[in-house]
Design a protein around this motif. Structure first.
Motif, mmCIF file in Angstrom:
data_model
loop_
_atom_site.group_PDB
_atom_site.id
_atom_site.type_symbol
_atom_site.label_atom_id
_atom_site.label_comp_id
_atom_site.label_asym_id
_atom_site.label_seq_id
_atom_site.Cartn_x
_atom_site.Cartn_y
_atom_site.Cartn_z
ATOM 1 N N VAL A 240 22.772 -2.914 84.062
ATOM 2 C CA VAL A 240 22.998 -4.290 84.513
ATOM 3 C C VAL A 240 23.545 -5.066 83.314
ATOM 4 O O VAL A 240 23.138 -4.837 82.184
ATOM 5 N N THR A 241 24.490 -5.948 83.575
ATOM 6 C CA THR A 241 25.043 -6.745 82.488
ATOM 7 C C THR A 241 24.197 -8.002 82.287
ATOM 8 O O THR A 241 23.501 -8.462 83.210
ATOM 9 N N ALA A 242 24.281 -8.563 81.104
ATOM 10 C CA ALA A 242 23.563 -9.809 80.817
ATOM 11 C C ALA A 242 24.059 -10.927 81.734
ATOM 12 O O ALA A 242 23.269 -11.766 82.181
ATOM 13 N N TYR B 4 22.534 -10.413 85.184
ATOM 14 C CA TYR B 4 21.111 -10.759 85.082
ATOM 15 C C TYR B 4 20.934 -12.273 85.130
ATOM 16 O O TYR B 4 20.151 -12.792 85.932
ATOM 17 N N ARG B 5 21.696 -12.987 84.325
ATOM 18 C CA ARG B 5 21.618 -14.444 84.284
ATOM 19 C C ARG B 5 21.943 -15.053 85.649
ATOM 20 O O ARG B 5 21.216 -15.922 86.140
ATOM 21 N N GLU B 6 23.025 -14.610 86.266
ATOM 22 C CA GLU B 6 23.428 -15.151 87.558
ATOM 23 C C GLU B 6 22.373 -14.883 88.630
ATOM 24 O O GLU B 6 22.129 -15.732 89.499
ATOM 25 N N SER B 7 21.743 -13.735 88.570
ATOM 26 C CA SER B 7 20.720 -13.399 89.564
ATOM 27 C C SER B 7 19.444 -14.195 89.331
ATOM 28 O O SER B 7 18.793 -14.630 90.290
ATOM 29 N N VAL B 8 19.067 -14.405 88.062
ATOM 30 C CA VAL B 8 17.913 -15.275 87.776
ATOM 31 C C VAL B 8 18.191 -16.672 88.307
ATOM 32 O O VAL B 8 17.329 -17.280 88.962
ATOM 33 N N LEU B 9 19.382 -17.185 88.066
ATOM 34 C CA LEU B 9 19.737 -18.524 88.557
ATOM 35 C C LEU B 9 19.708 -18.591 90.088
ATOM 36 O O LEU B 9 19.209 -19.564 90.657
ATOM 37 N N ALA C 51 17.359 -9.893 93.528
ATOM 38 C CA ALA C 51 16.006 -9.522 93.104
ATOM 39 C C ALA C 51 16.013 -8.187 92.360
ATOM 40 O O ALA C 51 15.367 -8.052 91.314
ATOM 41 N N LEU C 52 16.740 -7.224 92.883
ATOM 42 C CA LEU C 52 16.789 -5.912 92.234
ATOM 43 C C LEU C 52 17.506 -5.978 90.888
ATOM 44 O O LEU C 52 17.107 -5.298 89.928
ATOM 45 N N ILE C 53 18.529 -6.813 90.793
ATOM 46 C CA ILE C 53 19.218 -7.000 89.510
ATOM 47 C C ILE C 53 18.273 -7.635 88.493
ATOM 48 O O ILE C 53 18.232 -7.222 87.329
ATOM 49 N N VAL C 54 17.503 -8.623 88.925
ATOM 50 C CA VAL C 54 16.568 -9.279 88.010
ATOM 51 C C VAL C 54 15.505 -8.286 87.525
ATOM 52 O O VAL C 54 15.188 -8.245 86.334
ATOM 53 N N ILE C 55 14.982 -7.496 88.421
ATOM 54 C CA ILE C 55 13.981 -6.497 88.022
ATOM 55 C C ILE C 55 14.597 -5.509 87.029
ATOM 56 O O ILE C 55 14.018 -5.235 85.971
ATOM 57 N N ARG C 56 15.767 -4.994 87.365
ATOM 58 C CA ARG C 56 16.439 -4.050 86.455
ATOM 59 C C ARG C 56 16.777 -4.715 85.132
ATOM 60 O O ARG C 56 16.586 -4.134 84.065
ATOM 61 N N GLY C 57 17.273 -5.924 85.187
ATOM 62 C CA GLY C 57 17.649 -6.632 83.963
ATOM 63 C C GLY C 57 16.480 -6.843 83.034
ATOM 64 O O GLY C 57 16.595 -6.650 81.822
ATOM 65 N N ARG C 58 15.360 -7.239 83.602
ATOM 66 C CA ARG C 58 14.160 -7.460 82.770
ATOM 67 C C ARG C 58 13.756 -6.177 82.068
ATOM 68 O O ARG C 58 13.379 -6.180 80.892
ATOM 69 N N LEU C 59 13.827 -5.059 82.775
ATOM 70 C CA LEU C 59 13.391 -3.781 82.205
ATOM 71 C C LEU C 59 14.444 -3.136 81.313
ATOM 72 O O LEU C 59 14.131 -2.656 80.228
ATOM 73 N N VAL C 60 15.685 -3.122 81.767
ATOM 74 C CA VAL C 60 16.742 -2.421 81.037
ATOM 75 C C VAL C 60 17.231 -3.232 79.838
ATOM 76 O O VAL C 60 17.412 -2.687 78.747
ATOM 77 N N LEU C 61 17.432 -4.528 80.033
ATOM 78 C CA LEU C 61 17.913 -5.367 78.938
ATOM 79 C C LEU C 61 16.790 -5.802 78.003
ATOM 80 O O LEU C 61 17.040 -6.159 76.861
ATOM 81 N N ALA D 270 14.369 -16.525 79.195
ATOM 82 C CA ALA D 270 15.367 -16.512 78.116
ATOM 83 C C ALA D 270 16.772 -16.236 78.649
ATOM 84 O O ALA D 270 17.754 -16.475 77.946
ATOM 85 N N ALA D 271 16.869 -15.778 79.871
ATOM 86 C CA ALA D 271 18.170 -15.422 80.442
ATOM 87 C C ALA D 271 18.983 -16.639 80.868
ATOM 88 O O ALA D 271 20.188 -16.540 81.062
ATOM 89 N N ILE D 272 18.308 -17.786 81.027
ATOM 90 C CA ILE D 272 19.004 -18.975 81.537
ATOM 91 C C ILE D 272 18.788 -20.174 80.616
ATOM 92 O O ILE D 272 17.804 -20.232 79.874
#
Length: 134
Positions: free
Chosen positions: A30-32, A35-40, A87-97, A103-105
């Motif tokens: 997942v890209t940063a 991740y940011r866009e999905s958190v938002l 939701a899946l991007i956010v979960i992956r982003g938190r774990l992978v990144l 801090a993502a937003i």
């Protein structure tokens, strides 16, 4: 002493494992920016008063502080396909990144402080306080 065939088998097995790991990494990447866009997107949804809003809040807050906020994973089923993807991007982003959701937003601390207040009833100490002990 190991034979040449044994060494070749081990090398092939190591190569297979490395290929499998590379494949799995490619599936979870997942890209940063994503991740940011999905958190938002989930943070905006969590401002509402729908079952989807509740689910978005659970995803974000459980990743924000999992000891205080739990996610009922079956609630993901109330999300439409787009929000489920977020939701899946956010979960992956938190774990992978390895980057926290706040801090993502921009203004993440303020956003998550507001979500904590807005969804205080989902906090573990309140969420489970009305349960009967058998």
């Amino acid at each position: 002493m190991q034979s040449g065939a044994d060494n070749n088998d081990k090398r092939e097995r190591v190569l297979e494992l490395l290929e499998e790991e590379a494949f799995l990494r490619s599936q979870l990447t997942v890209t940063a920016w994503d991740y940011r866009e999905s958190v938002l997107a989930l943070a905006r949804l969590a401002q509402g008063d729908t079952s989807g809003s509740r689910t978005a809040a659970q995803v974000l807050l459980s990743l924000y502080d999992g000891s205080e906020w739990h996610m009922d994973l079956t609630d993901l089923g109330v999300l439409d396909w787009g929000y489920l993807q977020h939701a899946l991007i956010v979960i992956r982003g938190r774990l992978v990144l390895g980057q926290s959701v706040e801090a993502a937003i921009d203004n993440g601390d303020q956003v998550f402080s507001h979500l904590c207040t807005l969804w205080a009833g989902l906090r573990n100490d309140r969420r489970y306080s009305n349960r009967c002990d058998d």
